[in-house]
Every structure is written in structure tokens, then in C-alpha cells.
Design an enzyme around this catalytic site. Structure first.
Site, PDB file in Angstrom:
ATOM      1  N   ASP A  30       0.853  -1.194   0.000  1.00  0.00           N
ATOM      2  CA  ASP A  30       0.000   0.000   0.000  1.00  0.00           C
ATOM      3  C   ASP A  30       0.889   1.244   0.000  1.00  0.00           C
ATOM      4  O   ASP A  30       1.888   1.303   0.718  1.00  0.00           O
ATOM      5  CB  ASP A  30      -0.901  -0.007   1.250  1.00  0.00           C
ATOM      6  CG  ASP A  30      -2.028   1.004   1.155  1.00  0.00           C
ATOM      7  OD1 ASP A  30      -3.194   0.578   1.167  1.00  0.00           O
ATOM      8  OD2 ASP A  30      -1.747   2.225   1.077  1.00  0.00           O
ATOM      9  N   ILE A  31       0.501   2.239  -0.815  1.00  0.00           N
ATOM     10  CA  ILE A  31       1.318   3.454  -0.942  1.00  0.00           C
ATOM     11  C   ILE A  31       1.141   4.389   0.264  1.00  0.00           C
ATOM     12  O   ILE A  31       1.966   5.279   0.491  1.00  0.00           O
ATOM     13  CB  ILE A  31       0.987   4.179  -2.270  1.00  0.00           C
ATOM     14  CG1 ILE A  31       2.160   4.995  -2.752  1.00  0.00           C
ATOM     15  CG2 ILE A  31      -0.270   5.018  -2.133  1.00  0.00           C
ATOM     16  CD1 ILE A  31       1.987   5.505  -4.173  1.00  0.00           C
TER      17      ILE A  31
ATOM     18  N   ASN B 195     -13.121  -2.972   2.595  1.00  0.00           N
ATOM     19  CA  ASN B 195     -14.192  -1.982   2.691  1.00  0.00           C
ATOM     20  C   ASN B 195     -15.077  -2.001   1.448  1.00  0.00           C
ATOM     21  O   ASN B 195     -14.571  -2.109   0.327  1.00  0.00           O
ATOM     22  CB  ASN B 195     -13.586  -0.583   2.846  1.00  0.00           C
ATOM     23  CG  ASN B 195     -12.728  -0.460   4.097  1.00  0.00           C
ATOM     24  OD1 ASN B 195     -13.037  -1.058   5.120  1.00  0.00           O
ATOM     25  ND2 ASN B 195     -11.650   0.299   4.014  1.00  0.00           N
TER      26      ASN B 195
ATOM     27  N   GLN C 249     -14.520   2.885   1.767  1.00  0.00           N
ATOM     28  CA  GLN C 249     -13.896   2.472   0.500  1.00  0.00           C
ATOM     29  C   GLN C 249     -13.607   3.710  -0.338  1.00  0.00           C
ATOM     30  O   GLN C 249     -14.504   4.521  -0.584  1.00  0.00           O
ATOM     31  CB  GLN C 249     -14.826   1.527  -0.280  1.00  0.00           C
ATOM     32  CG  GLN C 249     -14.189   1.030  -1.581  1.00  0.00           C
ATOM     33  CD  GLN C 249     -15.064   0.027  -2.325  1.00  0.00           C
ATOM     34  OE1 GLN C 249     -16.267  -0.088  -2.075  1.00  0.00           O
ATOM     35  NE2 GLN C 249     -14.454  -0.693  -3.246  1.00  0.00           N
TER      36      GLN C 249
ATOM     37  N   HIS D 294     -10.389  -4.642  -2.867  1.00  0.00           N
ATOM     38  CA  HIS D 294      -9.033  -4.859  -2.340  1.00  0.00           C
ATOM     39  C   HIS D 294      -9.123  -5.276  -0.886  1.00  0.00           C
ATOM     40  O   HIS D 294      -9.939  -4.779  -0.127  1.00  0.00           O
ATOM     41  CB  HIS D 294      -8.161  -3.608  -2.501  1.00  0.00           C
ATOM     42  CG  HIS D 294      -8.813  -2.341  -2.040  1.00  0.00           C
ATOM     43  ND1 HIS D 294      -9.766  -1.691  -2.792  1.00  0.00           N
ATOM     44  CD2 HIS D 294      -8.656  -1.619  -0.913  1.00  0.00           C
ATOM     45  CE1 HIS D 294     -10.171  -0.614  -2.141  1.00  0.00           C
ATOM     46  NE2 HIS D 294      -9.521  -0.548  -0.985  1.00  0.00           N
ATOM     47  N   PHE D 295      -8.271  -6.202  -0.533  1.00  0.00           N
ATOM     48  CA  PHE D 295      -8.146  -6.667   0.851  1.00  0.00           C
ATOM     49  C   PHE D 295      -6.865  -6.081   1.416  1.00  0.00           C
ATOM     50  O   PHE D 295      -5.791  -6.272   0.849  1.00  0.00           O
ATOM     51  CB  PHE D 295      -8.062  -8.201   0.903  1.00  0.00           C
ATOM     52  CG  PHE D 295      -9.365  -8.897   0.628  1.00  0.00           C
ATOM     53  CD1 PHE D 295      -9.915  -8.897  -0.641  1.00  0.00           C
ATOM     54  CD2 PHE D 295     -10.025  -9.568   1.639  1.00  0.00           C
ATOM     55  CE1 PHE D 295     -11.117  -9.552  -0.901  1.00  0.00           C
ATOM     56  CE2 PHE D 295     -11.230 -10.228   1.397  1.00  0.00           C
ATOM     57  CZ  PHE D 295     -11.782 -10.216   0.119  1.00  0.00           C
ATOM     58  N   HIS D 296      -6.996  -5.369   2.520  1.00  0.00           N
ATOM     59  CA  HIS D 296      -5.819  -4.851   3.206  1.00  0.00           C
ATOM     60  C   HIS D 296      -5.282  -5.947   4.135  1.00  0.00           C
ATOM     61  O   HIS D 296      -6.051  -6.573   4.875  1.00  0.00           O
ATOM     62  CB  HIS D 296      -6.184  -3.678   4.115  1.00  0.00           C
ATOM     63  CG  HIS D 296      -6.705  -2.460   3.420  1.00  0.00           C
ATOM     64  ND1 HIS D 296      -5.943  -1.335   3.209  1.00  0.00           N
ATOM     65  CD2 HIS D 296      -7.930  -2.170   2.913  1.00  0.00           C
ATOM     66  CE1 HIS D 296      -6.675  -0.404   2.619  1.00  0.00           C
ATOM     67  NE2 HIS D 296      -7.889  -0.885   2.424  1.00  0.00           N
TER      68      HIS D 296
END
Ligand code: 5GP
Ligand code: ZN
Length: 145
Positions: free
Chosen positions: A37-38, A89, A96, A102-104
Site C-alpha cells: 500500500d502506498i 471496505n 472504501q 481490495h483486501f488490506h
């Protein structure tokens, strides 16, 4: 049978999968892609996304979800994580921001509120949440499955 793919040319995560936007790639399979993740909230905060463009979880083919979960496990094991959250989310008011599922994977290295996921947990009590109402709710949901 080939893996289900769907691309939205305007989607930032579809562009990352296609290599049009750079990313720190971690895993790349037929069905999903994992990268850092950025805007990490902890060291190792990463995202696992399907190679099938869909905004919300229920838009995805089941195969994609299976592959994503396997990769989340791989990433957790590889980093030796003992405490971490998986977060996914759906919808703006549910936090979201990017409309590609996307799954964190968010490591929780300490119990400090300064790193990792910080969660509010507003347990509901009273009217609407009594035991008989929960029983009825379970029946209602099961009737729709
Ligand atoms: P959401 O709030 O939609 O669940 O989370 C979106 C996540 O995507 C955020 O954590 C954000 O930092 C990350 N993100 C947004 N754009 C990019 C990008 O271009 N590259 C990477 N690596 N992560 C991104
Ligand atoms: Zn997309």
C-alpha cells in the site's frame, strides 16, 4: 478453463495490474495481485486485489476470492505476523476509496493507536437487539440465502 478477467481502463488498480502504474509487487497469480500500500498505516501494509474488476465483494467470481485469501495467508506467514487485521471496505461510508475490490493486510506490531488499524466497535444493545429479535433476524437472513 481460463481465469475470469475483467478490466476497467479508468481504474487505478486495473492500471497497477497492467503495469501502467508502478507498484511494489509481492505476489502475482492468474487470479490476483498483491502489492505494498502506498499509504501504509503499518510496516508491511499490503493490498491483495483480484484481476477481475469489480467494485464490491459481491461483484467478484468465487475463484478470485479463494485465491486472494490464500495470498493473504502467504503474506502473513512470510512476514511472521502474529497480530494483524484483514480489512475489506465496501462503499464510501464504509471507508472504501478505490472502487476495485481490495483486501488490506495490516500488521499490528504493537497495541499503540499510533500504528496499524484502529477500530471503533459500537456494540448495539436494547431495542432491535434483544435475544428474540436476533433469533428472528437470523431466521430472516437464512430465509434469503
Ligand atoms: P480503501 O479506503 O479504498 O479501502 O483503501 C484504498 C487504499 O489504496 C489506501 O490504503 C491507499 O493508500 C491505497 N492506494 C491508493 N492508490 C494507490 C496507488 O496508486 N498505489 C498503491 N500502492 N496504493 C494505493
Ligand atoms: Zn479495476
Amino acid at each position: 478453463m481460463s481465469a475470469p478477467h475483467k478490466v476497467d481502463d479508468d481504474c487505478i488498480f486495473c492500471k497497477i495490474i497492467a503495469g501502467k502504474i508502478p507498484s511494489f509487487k509481492l505476489i502475482d497469480t492468474d487470479l490476483s495481485y498483491a502489492f505494498l500500500d502506498i499509504g501504509p498505516i503499518a510496516k508491511g501494509h499490503s493490498l491483495v486485489i483480484p484481476k477481475y474488476h469489480g467494485a464490491k465483494l459481491h461483484d467478484l467470481p468465487d475463484e478470485a476470492m479463494t485465491d486472494i485469501l490464500k495470498n493473504l495467508k502467504k503474506l502473513a506467514v512470510a512476514q511472521g505476523l502474529e497480530n494483524y487485521n484483514i480489512l475489506q471496505n465496501n462503499g464510501r461510508i464504509a471507508h472504501q476509496v478505490v472502487d476495485h475490490v481490495h483486501f488490506h493486510l495490516i500488521p499490528k506490531p504493537s497495541d499503540s493507536d499510533k500504528e496499524g488499524l484502529v477500530i471503533g466497535w459500537p456494540t448495539q444493545k436494547g431495542e432491535g437487539f434483544e435475544m428474540d429479535q436476533l433469533k428472528q433476524l437470523a431466521e430472516d437472513i437464512k430465509g434469503k440465502l
